[in-house]
Design a protein around this motif. Structure first.
Motif, PDB file in Angstrom:
ATOM      1  N   ASP A  18     -12.404  15.081   0.957  1.00 49.78           N
ATOM      2  CA  ASP A  18     -12.799  14.435  -0.294  1.00 49.78           C
ATOM      3  C   ASP A  18     -12.666  12.940  -0.100  1.00 49.78           C
ATOM      4  O   ASP A  18     -11.634  12.457   0.378  1.00 49.78           O
ATOM      5  N   THR A  24      -9.587   6.023  -1.130  1.00 52.37           N
ATOM      6  CA  THR A  24      -8.621   7.029  -0.745  1.00 52.37           C
ATOM      7  C   THR A  24      -9.374   8.281  -0.333  1.00 52.37           C
ATOM      8  O   THR A  24     -10.559   8.434  -0.641  1.00 52.37           O
ATOM      9  N   SER A  26      -8.836  12.684   1.130  1.00 49.36           N
ATOM     10  CA  SER A  26      -8.015  13.868   1.302  1.00 49.36           C
ATOM     11  C   SER A  26      -8.657  14.710   2.398  1.00 49.36           C
ATOM     12  O   SER A  26      -9.857  14.970   2.354  1.00 49.36           O
ATOM     13  N   GLY A  29      -6.328  18.620   1.964  1.00 46.32           N
ATOM     14  CA  GLY A  29      -5.249  18.430   1.000  1.00 46.32           C
ATOM     15  C   GLY A  29      -4.239  17.361   1.370  1.00 46.32           C
ATOM     16  O   GLY A  29      -3.328  17.081   0.607  1.00 46.32           O
ATOM     17  N   ALA A  31      -3.282  13.542   1.857  1.00 46.29           N
ATOM     18  CA  ALA A  31      -3.776  12.250   1.377  1.00 46.29           C
ATOM     19  C   ALA A  31      -3.993  11.275   2.524  1.00 46.29           C
ATOM     20  O   ALA A  31      -3.351  11.361   3.569  1.00 46.29           O
ATOM     21  N   THR A  49      -4.818   9.833   7.728  1.00 46.02           N
ATOM     22  CA  THR A  49      -3.970  10.492   6.739  1.00 46.02           C
ATOM     23  C   THR A  49      -2.595   9.843   6.703  1.00 46.02           C
ATOM     24  O   THR A  49      -2.224   9.100   7.624  1.00 46.02           O
TER      25      THR A  49
END
Length: 120
Positions: A18, A24, A26, A29, A31, A49
């Motif tokens: 994402d 930012t 992902s 999942g 970050a 990440t």
């Protein structure tokens, strides 16, 4: 609420990504943040990440995972960097020139990382 910019999924490597408008990201999942080093041609997206893993997505959505050691890219399992760092730590190396006789470029870089981190 963050606005999603794009969502990618590569079935072959089972990576879900994402990207958000605030830069930012992902990855499965986890970050992170992203940048587009070749924004004009849209050929790649680089994501790092919070765990230090780096991914590069090409225009064809092929994900490449780049392993890192203390923020520096390394090949394979980073064992050369780890060995050089450990050697420098055991021998209390203070001068980066003492790393030059290392067994490989990655060993030398690991040693140099130790020296940089421990400058007094």
């Amino acid at each position: 609420m963050r606005e999603r910019y794009v969502m990618l999924f590569t079935a072959q490597s089972k990576i879900a990504v994402d990207l958000y408008c605030d830069k930012t990201a992902s990855v499965n999942g986890i970050a992170g943040s992203y940048k587009m080093p070749h924004a004009r041609d849209g050929k790649a997206i680089l994501i790092e990440t919070v765990e230090g893993e780096v991914f590069v997505f090409t225009k064809m959505h092929q994900a490449l995972s780049i392993r890192t050691f203390k923020g520096r890219p390394c090949t394979g399992d980073c064992s050369g960097h780890e060995a050089g760092y450990s050697w420098a730590e055991r021998n209390e190396i203070e001068d980066a020139s003492d790393c030059d006789g290392g067994k490989s470029a990655s060993f030398i870089e690991g040693c140099q990382i130790y020296v940089e981190e421990n400058k007094g």
